[in-house]
Design a protein around this motif. Structure first.
Motif, mmCIF file in Angstrom:
data_model
loop_
_atom_site.group_PDB
_atom_site.id
_atom_site.type_symbol
_atom_site.label_atom_id
_atom_site.label_comp_id
_atom_site.label_asym_id
_atom_site.label_seq_id
_atom_site.Cartn_x
_atom_site.Cartn_y
_atom_site.Cartn_z
ATOM 1 N N SER A 108 0.818 -1.217 0.000
ATOM 2 C CA SER A 108 0.000 0.000 0.000
ATOM 3 C C SER A 108 0.856 1.272 0.000
ATOM 4 C CB SER A 108 -0.934 0.012 1.212
ATOM 5 O OG SER A 108 -0.169 0.112 2.398
ATOM 6 N N SER A 109 2.156 1.156 0.171
ATOM 7 C CA SER A 109 3.006 2.338 0.250
ATOM 8 C C SER A 109 4.223 2.176 -0.661
ATOM 9 C CB SER A 109 3.477 2.552 1.697
ATOM 10 O OG SER A 109 4.472 3.536 1.752
ATOM 11 N N ARG A 110 4.380 3.098 -1.601
ATOM 12 C CA ARG A 110 5.534 3.053 -2.511
ATOM 13 C C ARG A 110 6.838 3.243 -1.740
ATOM 14 N NH1 ARG A 110 8.321 1.090 -6.447
ATOM 15 N NH2 ARG A 110 9.574 2.586 -7.580
ATOM 16 N N ALA A 111 6.844 4.097 -0.734
ATOM 17 C CA ALA A 111 8.060 4.318 0.055
ATOM 18 C C ALA A 111 8.473 3.054 0.787
ATOM 19 C CB ALA A 111 7.848 5.465 1.036
ATOM 20 N N LEU A 112 7.518 2.348 1.388
ATOM 21 C CA LEU A 112 7.847 1.097 2.082
ATOM 22 C C LEU A 112 8.343 0.033 1.108
ATOM 23 C CD1 LEU A 112 5.038 0.832 4.774
ATOM 24 C CD2 LEU A 112 7.440 1.391 5.109
ATOM 25 N N GLN A 113 7.791 0.014 -0.093
ATOM 26 C CA GLN A 113 8.286 -0.930 -1.098
ATOM 27 C C GLN A 113 9.755 -0.658 -1.406
ATOM 28 O OE1 GLN A 113 5.777 -0.513 -4.538
ATOM 29 N NE2 GLN A 113 3.930 -1.152 -3.448
ATOM 30 N N LEU A 114 10.107 0.611 -1.565
ATOM 31 C CA LEU A 114 11.486 0.970 -1.867
ATOM 32 C C LEU A 114 12.418 0.701 -0.683
ATOM 33 C CD1 LEU A 114 10.761 4.318 -3.715
ATOM 34 C CD2 LEU A 114 11.643 2.212 -4.750
ATOM 35 N N MET A 115 11.935 0.943 0.525
ATOM 36 C CA MET A 115 12.766 0.757 1.716
ATOM 37 C C MET A 115 13.016 -0.716 2.019
ATOM 38 S SD MET A 115 11.091 3.840 3.945
ATOM 39 C CE MET A 115 11.948 3.548 5.464
ATOM 40 N N THR A 116 12.062 -1.569 1.691
ATOM 41 C CA THR A 116 12.254 -3.002 1.938
ATOM 42 C C THR A 116 12.963 -3.694 0.778
ATOM 43 O OG1 THR A 116 10.026 -3.432 1.104
ATOM 44 C CG2 THR A 116 10.298 -3.224 3.502
ATOM 45 N N ALA A 117 13.048 -3.034 -0.377
ATOM 46 C CA ALA A 117 13.688 -3.650 -1.547
ATOM 47 C C ALA A 117 15.195 -3.760 -1.381
ATOM 48 C CB ALA A 117 13.359 -2.853 -2.804
ATOM 49 N N GLN A 118 15.805 -2.797 -0.683
ATOM 50 C CA GLN A 118 17.254 -2.821 -0.486
ATOM 51 C C GLN A 118 17.586 -2.147 0.830
ATOM 52 O OE1 GLN A 118 18.394 -0.547 -3.975
ATOM 53 N NE2 GLN A 118 19.009 1.180 -2.721
ATOM 54 N N PRO A 119 18.728 -2.495 1.447
ATOM 55 C CA PRO A 119 19.113 -1.821 2.691
ATOM 56 C C PRO A 119 19.550 -0.379 2.424
ATOM 57 C CG PRO A 119 20.834 -3.340 2.000
ATOM 58 C CD PRO A 119 19.675 -3.533 1.051
ATOM 59 N N PHE A 120 19.703 0.367 3.503
ATOM 60 C CA PHE A 120 20.130 1.756 3.392
ATOM 61 C C PHE A 120 21.508 1.811 2.753
ATOM 62 C CE2 PHE A 120 21.872 5.745 4.953
ATOM 63 C CZ PHE A 120 20.823 6.595 4.727
ATOM 64 N N PRO A 121 21.787 2.709 1.839
ATOM 65 C CA PRO A 121 20.972 3.821 1.365
ATOM 66 C C PRO A 121 19.900 3.372 0.380
ATOM 67 C CG PRO A 121 23.115 3.879 0.298
ATOM 68 C CD PRO A 121 23.147 2.750 1.268
ATOM 69 N N TRP A 122 18.695 3.822 0.638
ATOM 70 C CA TRP A 122 17.562 3.455 -0.189
ATOM 71 C C TRP A 122 17.596 4.209 -1.504
ATOM 72 C CZ3 TRP A 122 15.562 5.520 4.781
ATOM 73 C CH2 TRP A 122 15.534 4.535 5.770
#
Length: 196
Positions: free
Chosen positions: A84-98
């Motif tokens: 439901s959240s594009r930001a959460l999708q990006l944050m869970t796709a790879q570790p920091f730095p996102w």
């Protein structure tokens, strides 16, 4: 009698100049034990004033968002929450730095919530995923966003600026770029001032 008053004024002036010179020498030669004592005393008094003095109230509309190790470890989430959240999708796709698209989405949310200014104390130097989206957001909120630049003191004081895909050269002349360096005191490594 007039000569005595002038001589006394001259002696007082010489004492003041000697003490001022000793304090200035203590600043520039901070490793010399005796010379640095007056400067250290002055710093201790300044620290006491900052610690025990009257504090300025933090404005109620100031919000500080920080990243630390605990915030980088996202809590377990369901696939519904992530989808439901594009930001959460990006944050869970790879570790920091996102992906930098996360920062573009953050800007959209913050300004939609009424933020007047957003300052990033981060360096966006090497190119990364999502640079075009973040560049578009930086252009969209041009007068309301500041991104970080830095002086690399270990490499001949080289300026580290946002990459060319985010802020076009010359980055140091762009009003969206601000320095994030804090220079510690040479004697005790405390940061007491910000050099602008």
């Amino acid at each position: 009698m007039y000569w005595f008053a002038r001589a006394r004024l001259l002696v007082l002036t010489l004492i003041c100049l000697f003490c001022t010179g000793l304090i200035v020498l203590g600043h520039f030669f901070s490793t010399v034990p005796f010379i640095s004592m007056p400067w250290r005393g002055d710093q201790s008094f300044e620290d006491l004033l900052r610690r025990e003095g009257r504090k300025t109230a933090v404005p109620p509309d100031f919000v500080f968002l920080g990243l630390d190790q605990t915030t980088l470890q996202l809590p377990p989430m369901t696939t519904e929450e992530i989808s439901s959240s594009r930001a959460l999708q990006l944050m869970t796709a790879q570790p920091f730095p996102w992906s930098r698209e996360v920062w573009a989405l953050l800007l959209d949310r913050l300004f939609a919530a009424g933020a007047r200014v957003v300052i990033f104390d981060l360096l966006f130097n090497p190119p990364n995923d999502g640079d075009p989206a973040f560049h578009a957001a930086l252009d969209r909120y041009h007068d309301k966003v500041v991104v970080g630049a830095n002086f690399d003191l270990e490499n001949s004081v080289q300026a580290i600026t946002p990459n060319d895909a985010l802020v076009p050269p010359p980055q140091l002349l762009d009003d969206r770029v601000g320095f994030v360096n804090f220079f510690p005191d040479p004697i005790d490594s405390k940061v007491r001032a910000v050099v602008i």
